[in-house]
Each structure stands twice: as C-alpha cells, then as structure tokens.
Write a protein that holds these residues in place. Sequence first.
Motif, PDB file in Angstrom:
ATOM      1  N   ASN A 195       0.842  -1.194   0.000  1.00  8.88           N
ATOM      2  CA  ASN A 195       0.000   0.000   0.000  1.00  8.88           C
ATOM      3  C   ASN A 195       0.879   1.246   0.000  1.00  8.88           C
ATOM      4  O   ASN A 195       1.595   1.506   0.972  1.00  8.88           O
ATOM      5  N   TYR A 196       0.830   2.002  -1.102  1.00  6.48           N
ATOM      6  CA  TYR A 196       1.669   3.197  -1.191  1.00  6.48           C
ATOM      7  C   TYR A 196       1.106   4.176  -2.217  1.00  6.48           C
ATOM      8  O   TYR A 196       0.293   3.821  -3.076  1.00  6.48           O
ATOM      9  N   LEU A 197       1.561   5.418  -2.084  1.00  2.44           N
ATOM     10  CA  LEU A 197       1.237   6.470  -3.046  1.00  2.44           C
ATOM     11  C   LEU A 197       2.529   7.206  -3.360  1.00  2.44           C
ATOM     12  O   LEU A 197       3.146   7.794  -2.471  1.00  2.44           O
ATOM     13  N   VAL A 198       2.943   7.163  -4.620  1.00  3.13           N
ATOM     14  CA  VAL A 198       4.156   7.840  -5.067  1.00  3.13           C
ATOM     15  C   VAL A 198       3.741   9.028  -5.925  1.00  3.13           C
ATOM     16  O   VAL A 198       2.979   8.878  -6.882  1.00  3.13           O
ATOM     17  N   GLU A 199       4.234  10.208  -5.587  1.00  6.40           N
ATOM     18  CA  GLU A 199       3.923  11.431  -6.343  1.00  6.40           C
ATOM     19  C   GLU A 199       5.209  12.169  -6.675  1.00  6.40           C
ATOM     20  O   GLU A 199       6.048  12.402  -5.809  1.00  6.40           O
ATOM     21  N   VAL A 200       5.382  12.483  -7.935  1.00  6.82           N
ATOM     22  CA  VAL A 200       6.517  13.289  -8.382  1.00  6.82           C
ATOM     23  C   VAL A 200       5.976  14.366  -9.313  1.00  6.82           C
ATOM     24  O   VAL A 200       5.449  14.065 -10.385  1.00  6.82           O
ATOM     25  N   GLY A 201       6.094  15.617  -8.891  1.00 10.35           N
ATOM     26  CA  GLY A 201       5.652  16.726  -9.725  1.00 10.35           C
ATOM     27  C   GLY A 201       4.203  16.657 -10.147  1.00 10.35           C
ATOM     28  O   GLY A 201       3.829  17.130 -11.229  1.00 10.35           O
ATOM     29  N   GLY A 202       3.355  16.061  -9.303  1.00  6.95           N
ATOM     30  CA  GLY A 202       1.933  15.993  -9.614  1.00  6.95           C
ATOM     31  C   GLY A 202       1.482  14.711 -10.267  1.00  6.95           C
ATOM     32  O   GLY A 202       0.281  14.432 -10.331  1.00  6.95           O
ATOM     33  N   GLU A 203       2.431  13.906 -10.778  1.00  8.81           N
ATOM     34  CA  GLU A 203       2.071  12.607 -11.340  1.00  8.81           C
ATOM     35  C   GLU A 203       2.092  11.580 -10.213  1.00  8.81           C
ATOM     36  O   GLU A 203       2.907  11.668  -9.284  1.00  8.81           O
ATOM     37  N   VAL A 204       1.203  10.575 -10.273  1.00  7.83           N
ATOM     38  CA  VAL A 204       1.068   9.665  -9.145  1.00  7.83           C
ATOM     39  C   VAL A 204       0.938   8.210  -9.589  1.00  7.83           C
ATOM     40  O   VAL A 204       0.467   7.906 -10.693  1.00  7.83           O
ATOM     41  N   LEU A 205       1.347   7.334  -8.683  1.00  8.82           N
ATOM     42  CA  LEU A 205       1.108   5.897  -8.796  1.00  8.82           C
ATOM     43  C   LEU A 205       0.530   5.440  -7.471  1.00  8.82           C
ATOM     44  O   LEU A 205       1.147   5.639  -6.417  1.00  8.82           O
ATOM     45  N   ALA A 206      -0.672   4.865  -7.507  1.00  7.68           N
ATOM     46  CA  ALA A 206      -1.356   4.427  -6.289  1.00  7.68           C
ATOM     47  C   ALA A 206      -1.408   2.904  -6.262  1.00  7.68           C
ATOM     48  O   ALA A 206      -1.838   2.274  -7.237  1.00  7.68           O
ATOM     49  N   LYS A 207      -0.970   2.334  -5.152  1.00  9.76           N
ATOM     50  CA  LYS A 207      -0.990   0.877  -4.991  1.00  9.76           C
ATOM     51  C   LYS A 207      -1.759   0.536  -3.723  1.00  9.76           C
ATOM     52  O   LYS A 207      -1.535   1.131  -2.666  1.00  9.76           O
ATOM     53  N   GLY A 208      -2.687  -0.415  -3.832  1.00 11.08           N
ATOM     54  CA  GLY A 208      -3.455  -0.813  -2.670  1.00 11.08           C
ATOM     55  C   GLY A 208      -4.359   0.300  -2.188  1.00 11.08           C
ATOM     56  O   GLY A 208      -4.940   1.043  -2.974  1.00 11.08           O
ATOM     57  N   LYS A 209      -4.461   0.424  -0.867  1.00  9.13           N
ATOM     58  CA  LYS A 209      -5.357   1.421  -0.277  1.00  9.13           C
ATOM     59  C   LYS A 209      -4.630   2.280   0.750  1.00  9.13           C
ATOM     60  O   LYS A 209      -3.543   1.936   1.216  1.00  9.13           O
ATOM     61  N   ASN A 210      -5.265   3.387   1.083  1.00  7.12           N
ATOM     62  CA  ASN A 210      -4.799   4.221   2.180  1.00  7.12           C
ATOM     63  C   ASN A 210      -5.352   3.616   3.468  1.00  7.12           C
ATOM     64  O   ASN A 210      -6.505   3.843   3.828  1.00  7.12           O
ATOM     65  N   LEU A 211      -4.557   2.829   4.156  1.00  9.26           N
ATOM     66  CA  LEU A 211      -5.040   2.095   5.314  1.00  9.26           C
ATOM     67  C   LEU A 211      -5.395   3.013   6.479  1.00  9.26           C
ATOM     68  O   LEU A 211      -6.081   2.582   7.417  1.00  9.26           O
ATOM     69  N   ASP A 212      -4.952   4.267   6.436  1.00  5.57           N
ATOM     70  CA  ASP A 212      -5.362   5.227   7.466  1.00  5.57           C
ATOM     71  C   ASP A 212      -6.871   5.451   7.434  1.00  5.57           C
ATOM     72  O   ASP A 212      -7.530   5.582   8.465  1.00  5.57           O
ATOM     73  N   SER A 213      -7.406   5.499   6.211  1.00  2.00           N
ATOM     74  CA  SER A 213      -8.832   5.744   6.042  1.00  2.00           C
ATOM     75  C   SER A 213      -9.599   4.480   5.690  1.00  2.00           C
ATOM     76  O   SER A 213     -10.824   4.442   5.782  1.00  2.00           O
TER      77      SER A 213
END
Length: 343
Positions: A195-213
């Motif tokens: 579960n991760y979110l990678v952002e570089v200069g506004g572009e993103v790759l989302a894997k899995g879920k945001n387990l916080d929410s």
Amino acid sequence: MTNFSSKYTTNYKVLFLGLVALFLSCTPKENVKNQTWGNALGTTYSIIYISDESLDYQQEIDSVFQVLNQSMSTYIPASDISKINDGDSTVVVDDMFKEVFDVSSEVHKASNGYFDPTIGVLANAWGFGPGEQLELDSLRVDSLLRYVGWEKVQLNPDNTITKTHPFIRFDFNAVAKGYAIDRLGAMLDEKGIKNYLVEVGGEVLAKGKNLDSGKQWTVGIDDPQVETGRQLKQIVSLEDVAMASSGNYRKFRVDPETGEKYVHTINPITGYTKNSNVLATSVVAKTCAVADAYATSFMAMDLEDSKQVLENHDELEAYIIYLDEKGETQEFFTPGFEALVSQ
C-alpha cells in the motif's frame, strides 16, 4: 514418586505461552504511515508507504533518482542522453533508457506522431531546454524540423543509438518523470510494500489502499484557469493505477520585450508551441510512464483526435478540460475516469 506439581506447572506454562502466541498472531499489527519528500528531477516528490513497522527507504529512493538522472537527464552533461545528443554513438544505454524508448515508440505510433521525444532542438530553441534559446521565425522553425522525427532514430541490438543526423536531440521530459514513479513503485514492490502512493511533480502511482482511512487513495487535479496558488478542479480515487496530468497553465515563458506567452507544449509536426482550446489533460493508465506520455500527447492534439485515440485504447481513461467555440470552459470524461471522480 511422581512430582505432579512440577508436571502440571510445566504443562500450564506451555499452554499459557501457546495461548499468548495465538493471541499475538491473531491481533492485527498497527499500520505505520512512512512518508518521505524532497526535490528531484527539477520538481518535488512525496512518497507514502504503509507497513506494520517504521521504515526508511530514503537511500533506495535517492538511488532511483540518481540512476535515472545518469541515464536520461538532459541537464547533466555526463549523462547518457547528453552524450548521445552530443553525437556519441558508442554509448550503450541501460534498461531504463530502453524501456522509455519502447514506451515512446508505442505512444508515438498511437498518437500519430504527436508524441515525439526527438523535439530536443525545438525545446532548446523555444527556451524550454538546457540549450540555447533562439530567435525563431518560420524559416528557422522549418530548418529545425529537419532534426525532428522518431523515424530518424533507432535502438540497435547492441543497445546503442543510431541517429540519421548528429543534430537530432532526445528530450524525454514528457515521459521520464512518469517512468521514475514506476521505478519507485517497483522498488517498493520488491520491498513487499503493498500500500503506497508515489507522487513526483503531480504525477502519481497508487498501490493498494490508504489504510489510514481504509479507502482508496484520493488525489486532486488542479484547476488550469487558476494561475496563482492552487485550486482543485476534481478529486479522484485511485487504486493500482497511475495518473499523469499536463497543462499549459504553469509551464510557459513570456517574452520580456513583446509580452507574448509561449506555452511549453510543442507540436512536433509543425515545430511551434501549441496554443489551443485544450487547457489541461489527465490520463489514468497501468503505468505512469504511459499516462505521462499520453497526457502530453493530448495537449498537442486537437480534442477530437484525442477522443479517437481513446476510443482505440480502452486501457486508458482520460479527463480533458477545454474551451468550446464560445470560449466557455467544458470538461470531457471517459466513462472510466468519471467513475473515479469522488462525489
């Protein structure tokens, strides 16, 4: 004489320890939100990765950016791409360069030539690259177009590059940032991060879920008509996909003498910077390199041409903000993208 007390005490301890172990194994470990941010590739980055313990992958993250820069940064004179641009035909490119070359070939074909990383000479001439900015007129632009064209470059079996003319210059800026995100995601995958979110200069790759929410990752899309500060136009929910956006609202150059505005999107077919009714594009795809390349292509293409490409590629979802013939702001969504928009 049997020592029952000792026997039963021992059995009780074994049973107790067994129950403790079972309890611990059934108790979910607390999620730890690991986050790092910084500057790279001429922009900022932010990476969130969730695990059951505190982790620090800063060294690995820095290494990804370092290797990518050495391969494809036109701002580093000793990089592979700079050497190739300067005419060194002996450079053996790495796997990263090869993958970006292959993605570029794919999108160049699908976009009917509107995505073309051989625009390096034009990017320099228009003031958007590391090279010398030129005073341009129609004759100068036509002369520079001789050094633009994906069909004029070739990746050889020995991993060297052949150019039909030494003045041809690569510029992977429209795909390399997305590719960097993919490589960061691959690094986290190898570490077992799900579960991760990678952002570089506004572009993103989302894997899995945001387990916080407990929900999907949510990402904002900037309003292209707000030039100072930031205001969100849409919020989308993403899971196991990448999204890249492109627009002329932040990247432009104003001539200090004439006040004329030159946007950073260059039409590789005409050689001119593109001023059109398309204000911004966002593309969702499985990889960020592909999303990045198509988002740039749709900025250079007319809206109807972009719609045709999307009809032919159902693996893509897109959102395009444009001005209609009355000058009023309109929005185009593919059905799949509209489903991602948070209500």
